[in-house]
Design an enzyme around this catalytic site. Structure first.
Site, PDB file in Angstrom:
ATOM      1  N   CYS B 158      15.510  36.823  60.064  1.00 36.82           N
ATOM      2  CA  CYS B 158      14.552  35.722  60.227  1.00 36.82           C
ATOM      3  C   CYS B 158      13.196  35.992  59.582  1.00 36.82           C
ATOM      4  O   CYS B 158      12.359  35.100  59.504  1.00 36.82           O
ATOM      5  CB  CYS B 158      14.369  35.434  61.708  1.00 36.82           C
ATOM      6  SG  CYS B 158      15.946  35.173  62.528  1.00 36.82           S
ATOM      7  N   HIS B 297       5.930  32.823  65.119  1.00 32.08           N
ATOM      8  CA  HIS B 297       7.380  32.883  64.863  1.00 32.08           C
ATOM      9  C   HIS B 297       8.084  31.941  65.847  1.00 32.08           C
ATOM     10  O   HIS B 297       8.913  31.137  65.444  1.00 32.08           O
ATOM     11  CB  HIS B 297       7.875  34.321  65.006  1.00 32.08           C
ATOM     12  CG  HIS B 297       9.330  34.468  64.709  1.00 32.08           C
ATOM     13  ND1 HIS B 297       9.869  34.144  63.485  1.00 32.08           N
ATOM     14  CD2 HIS B 297      10.390  34.874  65.479  1.00 32.08           C
ATOM     15  CE1 HIS B 297      11.179  34.359  63.509  1.00 32.08           C
ATOM     16  NE2 HIS B 297      11.520  34.792  64.708  1.00 32.08           N
ATOM     17  N   GLU B 308       5.960  37.434  71.807  1.00 33.74           N
ATOM     18  CA  GLU B 308       4.959  37.106  70.783  1.00 33.74           C
ATOM     19  C   GLU B 308       3.608  36.779  71.439  1.00 33.74           C
ATOM     20  O   GLU B 308       2.553  37.191  70.942  1.00 33.74           O
ATOM     21  CB  GLU B 308       5.431  35.930  69.913  1.00 33.74           C
ATOM     22  CG  GLU B 308       4.479  35.672  68.741  1.00 33.74           C
ATOM     23  CD  GLU B 308       5.039  34.689  67.723  1.00 33.74           C
ATOM     24  OE1 GLU B 308       6.044  34.016  68.004  1.00 33.74           O
ATOM     25  OE2 GLU B 308       4.432  34.591  66.628  1.00 33.74           O
ATOM     26  N   LYS B 329       8.698  25.684  64.281  1.00 31.88           N
ATOM     27  CA  LYS B 329      10.102  25.543  64.696  1.00 31.88           C
ATOM     28  C   LYS B 329      10.293  24.500  65.790  1.00 31.88           C
ATOM     29  O   LYS B 329      11.416  24.051  66.019  1.00 31.88           O
ATOM     30  CB  LYS B 329      10.656  26.898  65.138  1.00 31.88           C
ATOM     31  CG  LYS B 329      10.778  27.887  63.974  1.00 31.88           C
ATOM     32  CD  LYS B 329      11.277  29.246  64.411  1.00 31.88           C
ATOM     33  CE  LYS B 329      11.242  30.247  63.269  1.00 31.88           C
ATOM     34  NZ  LYS B 329       9.868  30.746  62.965  1.00 31.88           N
ATOM     35  N   HIS B 334      15.087  26.399  63.588  1.00 29.80           N
ATOM     36  CA  HIS B 334      14.883  27.709  62.970  1.00 29.80           C
ATOM     37  C   HIS B 334      15.642  27.786  61.649  1.00 29.80           C
ATOM     38  O   HIS B 334      16.873  27.853  61.633  1.00 29.80           O
ATOM     39  CB  HIS B 334      15.376  28.781  63.938  1.00 29.80           C
ATOM     40  CG  HIS B 334      14.998  30.178  63.572  1.00 29.80           C
ATOM     41  ND1 HIS B 334      14.401  30.506  62.365  1.00 29.80           N
ATOM     42  CD2 HIS B 334      15.146  31.341  64.257  1.00 29.80           C
ATOM     43  CE1 HIS B 334      14.199  31.810  62.332  1.00 29.80           C
ATOM     44  NE2 HIS B 334      14.634  32.337  63.463  1.00 29.80           N
ATOM     45  N   PHE B 393      15.914  39.876  63.376  1.00 27.99           N
ATOM     46  CA  PHE B 393      16.886  40.869  63.834  1.00 27.99           C
ATOM     47  C   PHE B 393      16.725  42.129  62.980  1.00 27.99           C
ATOM     48  O   PHE B 393      16.320  42.067  61.822  1.00 27.99           O
ATOM     49  CB  PHE B 393      18.313  40.338  63.675  1.00 27.99           C
ATOM     50  CG  PHE B 393      18.749  39.353  64.746  1.00 27.99           C
ATOM     51  CD1 PHE B 393      17.916  38.975  65.783  1.00 27.99           C
ATOM     52  CD2 PHE B 393      20.028  38.822  64.702  1.00 27.99           C
ATOM     53  CE1 PHE B 393      18.341  38.076  66.762  1.00 27.99           C
ATOM     54  CE2 PHE B 393      20.463  37.926  65.674  1.00 27.99           C
ATOM     55  CZ  PHE B 393      19.626  37.558  66.692  1.00 27.99           C
TER      56      PHE B 393
END
Lengths: 84, 406
Positions: B158, B297, B308, B329, B334, B393
């Site tokens: 991502c 994010h 976050e 998002k 996403h 990830f």
């Protein structure tokens, strides 16, 4: 499929592989090289034909193909007979 | 030496082209709908952000379409829009034009369809590998525009798009290129890929009946992210050359920070996120006090948004509440490897227009998410600096910092 239909399909496949190709210039005697088909394009063309006509090209025989007519003749000789 | 953004191109579920995208973003329009590209009735998550009006035959020849995966096609459109927006790149020698693209999955539409054929004993299409490989988007951008310099692909899940832009900054600073076409592309609204994320409990499953309200970063009761597709591309060049050619200048790409958690393959970690944000700020020669805006994010997963939030509070202390945060998002879902590239365009537009687009579906915030996320309505905040966060990830954390030109 009759010969005219096979020819039309094969020409349609070739047209998707070469930019700005005038399909009216394609005939059975057209060589792959003259049309601007590279080796990857030819492999893709055989795949398209296998998928559409339900045939399997013999890989050794297919290596010898150099013209549009070679592919069309192979399809004509190997496609399954139309069910009645 | 300063690096400037001189062109932008975006292909997203809320619009194609920066104007359409930004208009939808500031108006809080959701791009999430029931999946239309395949029968998703076997999935628990049946909604996605698809670019439904995207039609590759309007700009690509049959040859390009046959040889490219959808993610490459999205990238090609975004790149063409960006290059056109930059006024073309013809003043540069082709060998000095680089391409740096991020994609988390690459050509997985091709991979999935070819796998199905293989397991049915049908012939496998010859372009399976060239369409699937992650660097195909960067390669086709180069082929289409005859860009003969460095050609890189970054696949860090991502955060791929953020790293691709950060790598572009490094290339320009190192003098390895004069201009870089940089960004990300992704097209994995696909049965197998979505199933894979579902099994990890990463996707939302509770909002199939109400797609527009499904993506709700920082909100109470959020239950996962919404898969989406898209592409975002920036044109980046050194200020001196951009000035010399009379280029339009959107913003400055001032810093890039990168940190790996080195802990867990999928779980987020606060320290790594803090480190990436701090790295970007220090790389720009600035201090945390100078950050006005964060494009978070914020994927809408229960854990990710809390981590976050903690990271922002840890780095910015009491000032964290003064920073205008926004979650792109919430609008798109996403877009994985494209998300930070599209998020960068949102960040740059915030710097250009002064407006922070809203985080939609934020009627009631999670008690552990207690910052200013610009809930539901756009705000005029006139930020001069904006961080764009991307946490992937692999414990892969990246943050990029944009500033206004002055």
């Amino acid at each position: 499929m009759d010969t005219a239909e096979i020819e039309a399909k094969v020409i349609q496949f070739i047209a998707t592989k070469v930019e700005n190709l005038d399909t009216s210039t394609i005939s059975r005697s057209s060589k792959f090289e003259e049309l601007g088909l590279d080796s990857m394009d030819t492999i893709q063309l055989l795949f398209d034909a296998e998928d559409t006509f339900g045939i399997n090209f013999d890989s050794e025989e297919a290596k010898g193909f150099s013209s549009v007519g070679d592919i069309i003749s192979y399809i004509e000789n190997h496609q399954a007979p139309a069910s009645s | 030496m300063r690096v400037i953004v001189t062109g932008m191109g975006v292909v997203s579920p809320i619009g194609i082209g920066t104007d359409q995208f930004w208009s939808a973003a500031v108006n809080g329009i959701s791009g999430i709908k029931k999946i239309s590209s395949f029968d998703a009735s076997n999935l628990r998550s049946q909604i996605a952000g698809e670019v439904s009006e995207f039609n590759p035959s309007t700009f690509l020849s049959p040859k390009y379409i046959e040889q490219t995966d959808r993610f490459t096609q999205l990238a090609l459109l975004a790149a063409s829009l960006a290059i056109e927006d930059a006024g073309g790149l013809d003043t540069y020698a082709p060998q000095r034009v680089a391409v740096s693209i991020g994609s988390g999955m690459g050509g997985f539409a091709t991979f999935e369809s070819s796998a199905i054929r293989k397991f049915r004993n049908q012939p496998v299409p010859p372009f399976t590998v060239p369409r699937t490989m992650a660097n195909s988007a960067a390669a086709w951008i180069a082929i289409k525009h005859q860009l003969k310099g460095v050609n890189l692909t970054c696949s860090t899940a991502c955060s791929s798009g953020a790293n691709a832009i950060g790598m572009a900054l490094d290339l320009l600073r190192a003098g390895r290129a004069d201009v870089v076409v940089a960004g990300g592309a992704e097209a994995c609204v696909l049965p197998l890929t979505m199933n894979g994320f579902e099994i990890l409990h990463a996707l939302t499953t509770g909002s199939n009946a109400d797609p527009a309200r499904a993506s709700r970063p920082f909100a109470k009761g959020r239950d996962g992210f919404i898969m989406a597709e898209g592409a975002g591309i920036l044109i980046l060049e050194r200020e001196e050359e951009a000035t010399h050619r009379g280029a339009k200048m959107y913003a400055r790409l001032a810093g890039y920070g990168q940190a790996c958690d080195a802990l867990h393959i999928v779980m987020p970690n606060m320290e790594g996120q803090v480190s990436a944000m701090r790295g970007a700020i220090e790389d720009a020669g600035m201090a945390p006090d100078s950050i006005d805006h964060i494009n978070a994010h914020a994927t809408s997963t229960p854990l990710g948004d809390i981590v976050e939030t903690r990271a922002i509070k840890n780095l910015f202390g009491n000032r964290a509440r003064d920073i205008a945060i926004s979650a792109t998002k919430s609008l798109l879902g996403h877009t994985v490897g494209a998300s930070a590239a599209i998020g960068s365009i949102a960040t740059i537009m915030a710097l250009r227009t002064g407006m922070i687009h809203p985080t939609i579906n934020l009627e009631e915030a999670d008690p552990e998410c207690d910052l200013d996320y610009t809930p539901n309505v756009a705000q005029q905040k006139n930020p001069r600096t904006g961080l764009c966060n991307a946490f992937g990830f692999g414990g892969n954390n990246a943050s990029i910092l944009f500033t206004t030109l002055e």
